[in-house]
Design an enzyme around this catalytic site. Structure first.
Site, PDB file in Angstrom:
ATOM      1  N   ILE A  13     -63.797  68.477 -80.844  1.00  0.00           N
ATOM      2  CA  ILE A  13     -63.760  69.945 -80.929  1.00  0.00           C
ATOM      3  C   ILE A  13     -64.941  70.468 -81.748  1.00  0.00           C
ATOM      4  N   THR A  37     -67.447  58.196 -87.782  1.00  0.00           N
ATOM      5  CA  THR A  37     -66.392  57.177 -87.668  1.00  0.00           C
ATOM      6  C   THR A  37     -66.368  56.724 -86.209  1.00  0.00           C
ATOM      7  N   ASP A  60     -70.008  61.609 -95.621  1.00  0.00           N
ATOM      8  CA  ASP A  60     -68.544  61.547 -95.707  1.00  0.00           C
ATOM      9  C   ASP A  60     -68.062  62.719 -96.562  1.00  0.00           C
ATOM     10  N   THR A 126     -53.724  72.162 -87.683  1.00  0.00           N
ATOM     11  CA  THR A 126     -53.050  71.814 -86.424  1.00  0.00           C
ATOM     12  C   THR A 126     -51.622  72.356 -86.374  1.00  0.00           C
ATOM     13  N   ASP A 127     -51.108  72.511 -85.154  1.00  0.00           N
ATOM     14  CA  ASP A 127     -49.701  72.919 -84.984  1.00  0.00           C
ATOM     15  C   ASP A 127     -48.744  71.845 -85.488  1.00  0.00           C
ATOM     16  N   GLU A 128     -49.248  70.612 -85.667  1.00  0.00           N
ATOM     17  CA  GLU A 128     -48.348  69.524 -86.063  1.00  0.00           C
ATOM     18  C   GLU A 128     -47.821  69.697 -87.490  1.00  0.00           C
ATOM     19  N   TYR A 151     -50.294  61.482 -89.879  1.00  0.00           N
ATOM     20  CA  TYR A 151     -51.383  62.414 -89.528  1.00  0.00           C
ATOM     21  C   TYR A 151     -50.989  63.838 -89.896  1.00  0.00           C
ATOM     22  N   LYS A 155     -52.623  66.395 -92.702  1.00  0.00           N
ATOM     23  CA  LYS A 155     -53.215  67.696 -92.366  1.00  0.00           C
ATOM     24  C   LYS A 155     -52.509  68.814 -93.143  1.00  0.00           C
ATOM     25  N   LYS A 190     -56.613  59.788 -76.805  1.00  0.00           N
ATOM     26  CA  LYS A 190     -55.616  60.850 -76.686  1.00  0.00           C
ATOM     27  C   LYS A 190     -55.094  60.864 -75.245  1.00  0.00           C
ATOM     28  N   LEU A 191     -53.935  61.479 -75.038  1.00  0.00           N
ATOM     29  CA  LEU A 191     -53.252  61.360 -73.741  1.00  0.00           C
ATOM     30  C   LEU A 191     -54.162  61.614 -72.529  1.00  0.00           C
ATOM     31  N   VAL A 207     -46.494  55.821 -70.542  1.00  0.00           N
ATOM     32  CA  VAL A 207     -45.810  57.076 -70.888  1.00  0.00           C
ATOM     33  C   VAL A 207     -44.792  56.749 -71.981  1.00  0.00           C
ATOM     34  N   TYR A 208     -44.895  57.421 -73.129  1.00  0.00           N
ATOM     35  CA  TYR A 208     -43.974  57.140 -74.241  1.00  0.00           C
ATOM     36  C   TYR A 208     -42.587  57.733 -73.958  1.00  0.00           C
ATOM     37  N   ARG A 274     -43.214  56.320 -79.180  1.00  0.00           N
ATOM     38  CA  ARG A 274     -43.908  56.420 -80.476  1.00  0.00           C
ATOM     39  C   ARG A 274     -42.861  56.623 -81.556  1.00  0.00           C
TER      40      ARG A 274
HETATM   41  P1  NAD Z   1     -62.190  63.771 -83.416  1.00  0.00           P
HETATM   42  O1  NAD Z   1     -61.392  62.602 -83.867  1.00  0.00           O
HETATM   43  O2  NAD Z   1     -62.724  63.800 -82.013  1.00  0.00           O
HETATM   44  O3  NAD Z   1     -63.451  63.969 -84.380  1.00  0.00           O
HETATM   45  C1  NAD Z   1     -63.347  63.917 -85.783  1.00  0.00           C
HETATM   46  C2  NAD Z   1     -64.773  63.949 -86.324  1.00  0.00           C
HETATM   47  O4  NAD Z   1     -64.694  63.947 -87.751  1.00  0.00           O
HETATM   48  C3  NAD Z   1     -65.595  62.714 -85.924  1.00  0.00           C
HETATM   49  O5  NAD Z   1     -66.896  63.105 -85.559  1.00  0.00           O
HETATM   50  C4  NAD Z   1     -65.614  61.875 -87.197  1.00  0.00           C
HETATM   51  O6  NAD Z   1     -66.763  61.060 -87.308  1.00  0.00           O
HETATM   52  C5  NAD Z   1     -65.580  62.971 -88.260  1.00  0.00           C
HETATM   53  N1  NAD Z   1     -65.021  62.503 -89.547  1.00  0.00           N
HETATM   54  C6  NAD Z   1     -63.832  61.855 -89.756  1.00  0.00           C
HETATM   55  N2  NAD Z   1     -63.675  61.604 -91.072  1.00  0.00           N
HETATM   56  C7  NAD Z   1     -64.773  62.103 -91.693  1.00  0.00           C
HETATM   57  C8  NAD Z   1     -65.180  62.163 -93.046  1.00  0.00           C
HETATM   58  N3  NAD Z   1     -64.450  61.623 -94.020  1.00  0.00           N
HETATM   59  N4  NAD Z   1     -66.356  62.774 -93.344  1.00  0.00           N
HETATM   60  C9  NAD Z   1     -67.125  63.319 -92.353  1.00  0.00           C
HETATM   61  N5  NAD Z   1     -66.799  63.268 -91.058  1.00  0.00           N
HETATM   62  C10 NAD Z   1     -65.621  62.678 -90.731  1.00  0.00           C
HETATM   63  O7  NAD Z   1     -61.281  65.038 -83.715  1.00  0.00           O
HETATM   64  P2  NAD Z   1     -61.056  66.394 -82.928  1.00  0.00           P
HETATM   65  O8  NAD Z   1     -60.025  66.182 -81.895  1.00  0.00           O
HETATM   66  O9  NAD Z   1     -62.367  66.991 -82.562  1.00  0.00           O
HETATM   67  O10 NAD Z   1     -60.383  67.267 -84.085  1.00  0.00           O
HETATM   68  C11 NAD Z   1     -61.186  68.088 -84.941  1.00  0.00           C
HETATM   69  C12 NAD Z   1     -60.273  68.831 -85.898  1.00  0.00           C
HETATM   70  O11 NAD Z   1     -59.347  69.612 -85.144  1.00  0.00           O
HETATM   71  C13 NAD Z   1     -59.454  67.915 -86.795  1.00  0.00           C
HETATM   72  O12 NAD Z   1     -59.384  68.490 -88.065  1.00  0.00           O
HETATM   73  C14 NAD Z   1     -58.083  67.904 -86.138  1.00  0.00           C
HETATM   74  O13 NAD Z   1     -57.063  67.664 -87.095  1.00  0.00           O
HETATM   75  C15 NAD Z   1     -58.020  69.310 -85.575  1.00  0.00           C
HETATM   76  N6  NAD Z   1     -57.165  69.483 -84.393  1.00  0.00           N
HETATM   77  C16 NAD Z   1     -57.300  68.675 -83.295  1.00  0.00           C
HETATM   78  C17 NAD Z   1     -56.496  68.894 -82.182  1.00  0.00           C
HETATM   79  C18 NAD Z   1     -56.610  68.042 -80.930  1.00  0.00           C
HETATM   80  O14 NAD Z   1     -55.767  68.180 -80.018  1.00  0.00           O
HETATM   81  N7  NAD Z   1     -57.602  67.165 -80.797  1.00  0.00           N
HETATM   82  C19 NAD Z   1     -55.563  69.951 -82.177  1.00  0.00           C
HETATM   83  C20 NAD Z   1     -55.465  70.754 -83.330  1.00  0.00           C
HETATM   84  C21 NAD Z   1     -56.275  70.522 -84.413  1.00  0.00           C
HETATM   85  P1  TYD Z   2     -51.701  62.797 -78.051  1.00  0.00           P
HETATM   86  O1  TYD Z   2     -52.810  63.103 -77.089  1.00  0.00           O
HETATM   87  O2  TYD Z   2     -51.766  61.554 -78.849  1.00  0.00           O
HETATM   88  O3  TYD Z   2     -51.543  64.078 -78.978  1.00  0.00           O
HETATM   89  P2  TYD Z   2     -50.380  64.448 -80.063  1.00  0.00           P
HETATM   90  O4  TYD Z   2     -49.674  63.229 -80.443  1.00  0.00           O
HETATM   91  O5  TYD Z   2     -51.220  64.976 -81.166  1.00  0.00           O
HETATM   92  O6  TYD Z   2     -49.519  65.458 -79.413  1.00  0.00           O
HETATM   93  O7  TYD Z   2     -50.332  62.754 -77.234  1.00  0.00           O
HETATM   94  C1  TYD Z   2     -49.908  63.858 -76.447  1.00  0.00           C
HETATM   95  C2  TYD Z   2     -48.527  63.533 -75.929  1.00  0.00           C
HETATM   96  O8  TYD Z   2     -48.635  62.425 -75.030  1.00  0.00           O
HETATM   97  C3  TYD Z   2     -47.565  63.093 -77.016  1.00  0.00           C
HETATM   98  O9  TYD Z   2     -46.265  63.576 -76.722  1.00  0.00           O
HETATM   99  C4  TYD Z   2     -47.586  61.579 -76.932  1.00  0.00           C
HETATM  100  C5  TYD Z   2     -47.833  61.330 -75.455  1.00  0.00           C
HETATM  101  N1  TYD Z   2     -48.567  60.074 -75.151  1.00  0.00           N
HETATM  102  C6  TYD Z   2     -48.029  59.141 -74.247  1.00  0.00           C
HETATM  103  O10 TYD Z   2     -46.958  59.354 -73.658  1.00  0.00           O
HETATM  104  N2  TYD Z   2     -48.736  57.996 -74.014  1.00  0.00           N
HETATM  105  C7  TYD Z   2     -49.916  57.735 -74.644  1.00  0.00           C
HETATM  106  O11 TYD Z   2     -50.506  56.635 -74.404  1.00  0.00           O
HETATM  107  C8  TYD Z   2     -50.457  58.697 -75.544  1.00  0.00           C
HETATM  108  C9  TYD Z   2     -51.763  58.454 -76.261  1.00  0.00           C
HETATM  109  C10 TYD Z   2     -49.742  59.860 -75.777  1.00  0.00           C
END
Ligand code: NAD
Ligand code: TYD
Length: 344
Positions: A13, A37, A60, A126-128, A151, A155, A190-191, A207-208, A274
């Site tokens: 993102i 990372t 970092d 995050t919504d989590e 996680y 957050k 991610k899924l 599928v979990y 999970r």
């Molecule tokens: P991502 O895992 O794709 O990327 C994370 C980035 O952060 C990577 O480039 C990594 O190298 C960097 N990073 C990790 N630890 C670090 C550190 N200690 N110092 C500097 N850089 C570091 O994550 P994403 O999916 O792009 O998520 C970005 C943000 O959005 C996160 O804060 C996440 O919690 C939040 N978020 C993600 C989602 C989602 O569905 N992916 C939804 C809501 C919120």
């Molecule tokens: P994920 O992309 O890991 O996001 P989050 O856990 O942050 O919601 O997972 C999305 C949904 O898909 C979640 O309900 C878990 C499920 N899932 C599976 O069923 N199988 C998988 O292998 C993964 C990674 C996720």
């Protein structure tokens, strides 16, 4: 606002936000600060690498000196923090890094922001943090936190530290809380990117549980625009939900993917769930809409674009699915798939 430090800007993102901001604001200097990372990837930033208003620093957020150095060298006045460990399954296997980056790292950034009199600090959450949302309820920004995974708890910790620096020190903070995000350049753990890339290779799709969990799917460019709206127009000290407004059962999303890819349902494997798996996430985003944001993509269009991107960009994901990725895949899935009758 002129010199913006985008931490975690090489991730999924964060890089979408950088690609947007470098184009939209040629008069801002965008400095990406990222540890690189396993999830950080400079390929995500190739589209902007030669732009005069873009710089990259490897560092970092939990390293006080590195953060100070970047703020001073680039005269940073604004911080947008995407940096985090982000995958729930990894937080169950190896939680330590989540506490270091998502709690300690956020604290170190906040402390640096306070000392250097940073004008605006946006934290991406995050919504989590709201936990499992029952019935037909939609979480509001003022709701209590009830995180369930390491996680989500890490957050929530970072999110609360941001609040504390606003209340205690008057730091000009804003927080975004995004829902499940998908789109190009998402690391294939991610899924959606996992299932798209595995299905392309005709591999089993784990599928979990019963697949009836509900997530609110948000396209990455809509998430990036939500962050941008809050950065520029959010009220100091406030949090804003960034929702996809598109609740779906996992199994329905997965079936739609298979249709788009022309792959059979026989690839699906229902595997042991999970641990602590949240059943439903859902957020109200009226507060963000009041800032003028609205979603630009329908789910169908966004999913089709995403599938198409992974089909066109095998160069991007095939090299990721090696080494450390395969170790993680085995740890996470070998026993689960075996329990579902798949031999490795
Ligand atoms: P991502 O895992 O794709 O990327 C994370 C980035 O952060 C990577 O480039 C990594 O190298 C960097 N990073 C990790 N630890 C670090 C550190 N200690 N110092 C500097 N850089 C570091 O994550 P994403 O999916 O792009 O998520 C970005 C943000 O959005 C996160 O804060 C996440 O919690 C939040 N978020 C993600 C989602 C989602 O569905 N992916 C939804 C809501 C919120
Ligand atoms: P994920 O992309 O890991 O996001 P989050 O856990 O942050 O919601 O997972 C999305 C949904 O898909 C979640 O309900 C878990 C499920 N899932 C599976 O069923 N199988 C998988 O292998 C993964 C990674 C996720």
């Amino acid at each position: 606002m002129r010199n913006i430090l985008v931490t975690g800007g090489a991730g999924f993102i964060g890089s979408a936000y950088v690609r947007l901001a470098v184009e939209k604001y040629p008069f801002y200097n965008i400095v990406v600060f990222d540890k690189l990372t396993y999830a950080g990837n400079l390929d995500n930033l190739l589209p902007v690498k030669d732009r005069p208003n873009y710089r990259f620093v490897q560092g970092d957020i939990a390293d006080r000196e590195a953060v100070r150095g970047a703020i001073e060298e680039y005269g940073i006045d604004t911080i947008v923090n995407f940096a985090a460990e982000t995958h729930v399954d990894r937080s169950i296997l190896d939680p330590d890094a989540f506490i270091i980056s998502n709690v300690v790292g956020v604290h170190i950034l906040l402390e640096a922001a306070h000392r250097h009199k940073i004008e605006r600090f946006l934290h991406v959450s995050t919504d989590e943090v709201y936990g499992d949302i029952e019935g037909n309820y939609f979480s509001k920004e003022s709701d209590p936190f009830a995180p369930n995974s390491p996680y989500a708890a890490s957050k929530a910790g970072g999110d609360l530290m941001v609040r504390a620096y606003h209340v205690t020190h008057g730091l000009n903070t804003v927080i975004t809380r995004g829902s499940n995000t998908f789109g190009p350049y998402q690391y294939p753990e991610k899924l959606l990117p996992l299932f798209i890339t595995e299905a392309m290779d005709d591999r089993p799709l784990p599928v979990y549980g019963d697949g009836m969990q509900v997530r609110d799917w948000l396209y990455v460019d809509d998430h990036a625009m939500g962050v941008d709206a809050v950065l520029h127009n959010g009220e100091p000290g406030e949090a804003y939900n960034v929702a996809g407004e598109n609740l779906q059962h996992n199994i329905d999303v997965i079936r739609r993917l298979l249709t788009l890819l022309g792959k059979p349902e026989s690839l699906l494997r229902f595997v042991p769930d999970r641990e602590g798996h949240d059943r439903r996430y859902a957020m109200d985003c009226a507060k963000l809409r009041a800032l003028g944001w609205q979603r630009q993509y329908t789910f169908d269009d966004a999913l089709a674009r995403t599938v198409d991107w992974y089909k066109q960009n095998e160069w991007w994901w095939r090299k990721i699915k090696t080494g450390e990725y395969l170790d993680y895949y085995r740890r996470q899935y070998a026993a689960r798939l075996a329990a579902a009758g798949v031999s490795s």
